[in-house]
Design an enzyme around this catalytic site. Structure first.
Site, PDB file in Angstrom:
ATOM      1  CG  HIS A  83      -2.045  -0.881   1.210  1.00 59.19           C
ATOM      2  ND1 HIS A  83      -3.133  -0.731   2.017  1.00 59.19           N
ATOM      3  CD2 HIS A  83      -2.295  -1.956   0.443  1.00 59.19           C
ATOM      4  CE1 HIS A  83      -4.009  -1.686   1.754  1.00 59.19           C
ATOM      5  NE2 HIS A  83      -3.522  -2.452   0.808  1.00 59.19           N
TER       6      HIS A  83
ATOM      7  CE1 TYR B  60      -4.701   4.034   9.082  1.00 56.61           C
ATOM      8  CE2 TYR B  60      -5.120   4.021  11.446  1.00 56.61           C
ATOM      9  CZ  TYR B  60      -4.433   3.544  10.352  1.00 56.61           C
ATOM     10  OH  TYR B  60      -3.471   2.582  10.526  1.00 56.61           O
TER      11      TYR B  60
ATOM     12  N   PRO C 152      -3.183   0.510  19.053  1.00 57.38           N
ATOM     13  CG  PRO C 152      -5.027  -0.838  18.576  1.00 57.38           C
ATOM     14  CD  PRO C 152      -4.356  -0.107  19.685  1.00 57.38           C
TER      15      PRO C 152
ATOM     16  CE  LYS D 288       4.966   3.407  13.581  1.00 55.47           C
ATOM     17  NZ  LYS D 288       5.077   3.016  12.210  1.00 55.47           N
TER      18      LYS D 288
ATOM     19  CE1 TYR E  58      -0.548   3.883   9.718  1.00 49.00           C
ATOM     20  CE2 TYR E  58       0.296   3.013   7.642  1.00 49.00           C
ATOM     21  CZ  TYR E  58      -0.640   2.996   8.661  1.00 49.00           C
ATOM     22  OH  TYR E  58      -1.667   2.076   8.628  1.00 49.00           O
TER      23      TYR E  58
HETATM   24  P1  RFL Z   1       2.768 -11.900  21.434  1.00 43.69           P
HETATM   25  O1  RFL Z   1       2.360 -11.993  19.988  1.00 43.69           O
HETATM   26  O2  RFL Z   1       1.722 -11.523  22.424  1.00 43.69           O
HETATM   27  O3  RFL Z   1       3.398 -13.318  21.839  1.00 43.69           O
HETATM   28  C1  RFL Z   1       3.678 -13.642  23.166  1.00 43.69           C
HETATM   29  C2  RFL Z   1       3.602 -15.147  23.319  1.00 43.69           C
HETATM   30  O4  RFL Z   1       4.012 -15.514  24.637  1.00 43.69           O
HETATM   31  C3  RFL Z   1       3.156 -16.544  25.121  1.00 43.69           C
HETATM   32  N1  RFL Z   1       3.238 -16.517  26.598  1.00 43.69           N
HETATM   33  C4  RFL Z   1       4.033 -17.364  27.312  1.00 43.69           C
HETATM   34  N2  RFL Z   1       4.819 -18.384  26.938  1.00 43.69           N
HETATM   35  C5  RFL Z   1       5.507 -19.055  27.901  1.00 43.69           C
HETATM   36  N3  RFL Z   1       5.435 -18.743  29.227  1.00 43.69           N
HETATM   37  C6  RFL Z   1       4.654 -17.711  29.645  1.00 43.69           C
HETATM   38  N4  RFL Z   1       4.622 -17.401  30.962  1.00 43.69           N
HETATM   39  C7  RFL Z   1       3.902 -16.986  28.675  1.00 43.69           C
HETATM   40  N5  RFL Z   1       3.036 -15.947  28.732  1.00 43.69           N
HETATM   41  C8  RFL Z   1       2.663 -15.691  27.475  1.00 43.69           C
HETATM   42  C9  RFL Z   1       1.798 -16.197  24.541  1.00 43.69           C
HETATM   43  O5  RFL Z   1       0.948 -17.322  24.479  1.00 43.69           O
HETATM   44  C10 RFL Z   1       2.193 -15.674  23.149  1.00 43.69           C
HETATM   45  O6  RFL Z   1       2.201 -16.709  22.194  1.00 43.69           O
HETATM   46  O7  RFL Z   1       3.978 -10.886  21.642  1.00 43.69           O
HETATM   47  P2  RFL Z   1       5.146 -10.364  20.634  1.00 43.69           P
HETATM   48  O8  RFL Z   1       5.842 -11.523  19.996  1.00 43.69           O
HETATM   49  O9  RFL Z   1       5.888  -9.393  21.423  1.00 43.69           O
HETATM   50  O10 RFL Z   1       4.363  -9.636  19.437  1.00 43.69           O
HETATM   51  C11 RFL Z   1       3.694  -8.416  19.631  1.00 43.69           C
HETATM   52  C12 RFL Z   1       2.456  -8.329  18.710  1.00 43.69           C
HETATM   53  O11 RFL Z   1       1.673  -9.496  18.884  1.00 43.69           O
HETATM   54  C13 RFL Z   1       1.604  -7.081  19.007  1.00 43.69           C
HETATM   55  O12 RFL Z   1       2.417  -5.971  19.279  1.00 43.69           O
HETATM   56  C14 RFL Z   1       0.692  -6.703  17.805  1.00 43.69           C
HETATM   57  O13 RFL Z   1      -0.290  -7.665  17.563  1.00 43.69           O
HETATM   58  C15 RFL Z   1       0.026  -5.346  18.053  1.00 43.69           C
HETATM   59  N6  RFL Z   1      -0.890  -4.942  16.966  1.00 43.69           N
HETATM   60  C16 RFL Z   1      -0.413  -4.428  15.781  1.00 43.69           C
HETATM   61  N7  RFL Z   1       0.912  -4.341  15.551  1.00 43.69           N
HETATM   62  C17 RFL Z   1       1.385  -3.894  14.343  1.00 43.69           C
HETATM   63  O14 RFL Z   1       2.606  -3.822  14.165  1.00 43.69           O
HETATM   64  N8  RFL Z   1       0.566  -3.553  13.304  1.00 43.69           N
HETATM   65  C18 RFL Z   1      -0.787  -3.618  13.442  1.00 43.69           C
HETATM   66  O15 RFL Z   1      -1.509  -3.370  12.469  1.00 43.69           O
HETATM   67  C19 RFL Z   1      -1.322  -4.032  14.715  1.00 43.69           C
HETATM   68  N9  RFL Z   1      -2.643  -4.135  14.907  1.00 43.69           N
HETATM   69  C20 RFL Z   1      -2.272  -5.048  17.143  1.00 43.69           C
HETATM   70  C21 RFL Z   1      -3.127  -4.620  16.089  1.00 43.69           C
HETATM   71  C22 RFL Z   1      -2.814  -5.564  18.322  1.00 43.69           C
HETATM   72  C23 RFL Z   1      -4.189  -5.620  18.469  1.00 43.69           C
HETATM   73  N10 RFL Z   1      -4.693  -6.143  19.675  1.00 43.69           N
HETATM   74  C24 RFL Z   1      -5.309  -7.409  19.712  1.00 43.69           C
HETATM   75  C25 RFL Z   1      -4.274  -5.522  20.890  1.00 43.69           C
HETATM   76  C26 RFL Z   1      -4.502  -4.696  16.229  1.00 43.69           C
HETATM   77  C27 RFL Z   1      -5.043  -5.156  17.444  1.00 43.69           C
HETATM   78  C28 RFL Z   1      -6.540  -5.167  17.584  1.00 43.69           C
HETATM   79  C1  PHB Z   2      -5.167  -4.195  10.898  1.00 45.12           C
HETATM   80  O1  PHB Z   2      -5.285  -4.395   9.687  1.00 45.12           O
HETATM   81  O2  PHB Z   2      -5.427  -5.070  11.733  1.00 45.12           O
HETATM   82  C2  PHB Z   2      -4.735  -2.861  11.385  1.00 45.12           C
HETATM   83  C3  PHB Z   2      -4.375  -1.879  10.469  1.00 45.12           C
HETATM   84  C4  PHB Z   2      -3.972  -0.629  10.919  1.00 45.12           C
HETATM   85  C5  PHB Z   2      -3.932  -0.372  12.276  1.00 45.12           C
HETATM   86  C6  PHB Z   2      -4.277  -1.352  13.202  1.00 45.12           C
HETATM   87  C7  PHB Z   2      -4.673  -2.601  12.747  1.00 45.12           C
HETATM   88  O3  PHB Z   2      -3.561   0.865  12.711  1.00 45.12           O
END
Ligand code: RFL
Ligand code: PHB
Length: 402
Positions: free
Chosen positions: A89, A216, A309, A313, A400
């Site tokens: 994109h 957005y 989110p 990032k 971004y």
């Molecule tokens: P994770 O993915 O949470 O993985 C952590 C893992 O650790 C396990 N765990 C354990 N394992 C062993 N012993 C324990 N005591 C443990 N406790 C926990 C868990 O089961 C899990 O498998 O962390 P990591 O690797 O640091 O990754 C971070 C990302 O997952 C997170 O920052 C993103 O999903 C945030 N996020 C977004 N990030 C982006 O870069 N771009 C996006 O578009 C974006 N959109 C989002 C998002 C997060 C969202 N939510 C659900 C808050 C959109 C949403 C809605």
């Molecule tokens: C997504 O596609 O899940 C998404 C995209 C942009 C954001 C957060 C989540 O800022």
């Protein structure tokens, strides 16, 4: 694994003790990529994941991969599917006061983002680790961390009535916001945080996106985001009060609210509808752990920091952390040179605070807060300034695309 031994403990549990160089908690993007990068640098590691593989791979989360993140994945040899299936994109739309304004990110920065689900990143990394004979242990339950201030830190977990201990040179907490890594930092860590009084209701629907780029939308009823996963799958979000539950949002209410918040020219503007097959609520908050190290324990990813989110990032930061940590740790373990490892926390936190700032800024500019008429006018003035000034648009675009 270097060495192993078995004995019975006073608790009656059989115990096995093993040794490795680095033990990593969590098989999310941070833990898996760290293990992969260490492997490429010739350093052995064990990944201990609380949940089973199916659960970890089914978790729907991020969707935006920054330019620099895609480069890291490609350089690590795990970018093939991203290049084949990811959607590049070159812009995003900011919609407010019933008008859409495109921010031409590629024209302004020469860089772009790729829309590619976090599930796919996790799947690609897991496949690669297993193909390389990596030691990734799923379904271990929550692991515990010990002795991080000594030369022999370890991690324990209980599986099938047996206690397993893995002793290592270093322990890395890549175990997210609710894991053991953060707890094990104890008083060595300061928590800097901010709560927002709302959450995001997120849905995935079998529907072709009506738009080619993310939208957005800032509307008087609240924020909405139009995103996607493929040409057949739409991802949509709505700002809702933190107290709302999923039961408060039947399908028709979601679609109607979206069409109001995405209004254009005073008319409702509806996303293409389709079966909603996934829905979740995520509260928004900001959190930073300072420092990201205590003795032989290091934190990376969500374990160390959370961003709302709105700036997309979180996963990108998690990947950037381990791209810094892996070479620093490998240098220490192979050459005995500690210099880069000693500065890991300081270097990582510089990027973290930049991302915290951007995510907070996007969140406060685009969401509807309890505020005065003055606050609303300032929000609109900010949005107008971003879309009408090339310098402001460029600042947003640079932050971004990463
Ligand atoms: P994770 O993915 O949470 O993985 C952590 C893992 O650790 C396990 N765990 C354990 N394992 C062993 N012993 C324990 N005591 C443990 N406790 C926990 C868990 O089961 C899990 O498998 O962390 P990591 O690797 O640091 O990754 C971070 C990302 O997952 C997170 O920052 C993103 O999903 C945030 N996020 C977004 N990030 C982006 O870069 N771009 C996006 O578009 C974006 N959109 C989002 C998002 C997060 C969202 N939510 C659900 C808050 C959109 C949403 C809605
Ligand atoms: C997504 O596609 O899940 C998404 C995209 C942009 C954001 C957060 C989540 O800022």
């Amino acid at each position: 694994m270097m060495a192993g031994s078995e004995k019975a403990t006073s608790s009656g549990l059989a115990t096995s003790t093993e040794r490795t160089r680095v033990v990593i908690l969590g098989a999310g993007p941070a833990g898996l990529l760290l293990s992969h990068l260490l492997h490429r640098a010739g350093v052995e590691s064990v990944v201990v994941e609380a949940r089973d593989r199916e659960y970890v791979q089914a978790r729907v989360r991020a969707g935006v991969v920054e330019h620099g993140t895609a480069d890291i994945l490609r350089e690590a040899g795990v970018g093939d599917r991203l290049d084949r299936e990811g959607l590049p994109h070159g812009g995003i739309e900011l919609r407010f006061d019933g008008e859409g304004h495109r921010i031409p990110m590629s024209d302004l920065t020469g860089r772009h983002i790729t829309v590619y689900g976090q599930q796919k990143v996790v799947h690609d990394l897991t496949e690669q680790r297993l193909a390389d004979g990596g030691d990734v242990r799923f379904a271990c339950g929550p692991a515990r961390i010990h002795d991080v201030d000594t030369a022999e830190p370890s991690v324990t977990y209980t599986l099938d009535g047996e206690e397993h201990r893995v002793v290592a040179d270093f322990v890395v907490g890549c175990d997210g916001a609710h894991g053991s890594g953060r707890t094990a930092m104890g008083p060595a860590m300061s928590a800097l945080e901010k709560e927002y009084p709302f959450a995001w209701l997120g849905i995935l629907a079998h529907a072709s996106p009506r738009v080619d780029e993310l939208v957005y939308a800032s509307h008087e009823r609240g924020f909405a985001l139009y995103s996607m996963r493929s040409t057949e799958m739409t991802r949509l979000y709505l700002q809702v009060p933190s107290s709302d539950r999923l039961e408060d949002w039947p399908d028709d209410r979601i679609w109607e609210e979206l069409s109001v918040r995405f209004s254009l020219g005073g008319e409702p503007w509806s996303p293409t509808r389709g079966e909603i097959f996934e829905r979740s609520l995520a509260p928004l908050h900001s959190f930073v752990a300072e420092p990201m190290q205590r003795g032989r324990l290091f934190l990376a990813g969500d374990a160390a920091h959370i961003v709302p989110p709105t700036g997309a990032k979180g996963m990108n930061l998690a990947i950037r952390d381990v791209a810094l940590l892996a070479p620093a740790m490998a240098k220490q373990l192979t050459d005995g040179d500690e210099s880069d490892l000693r500065t890991y926390s300081e270097r990582a936190l510089q990027d973290v605070w930049r991302a915290e700032y951007f995510s907070w800024w996007m969140t406060t500019m685009l969401h509807r807060f309890e505020g005065t008429a003055f606050d609303r006018r300032v929000q609109t003035a900010q949005l107008r300034s971003v879309v009408s000034s090339r310098a402001h648009s460029t600042a947003l675009a640079e932050a971004y695309v990463g």
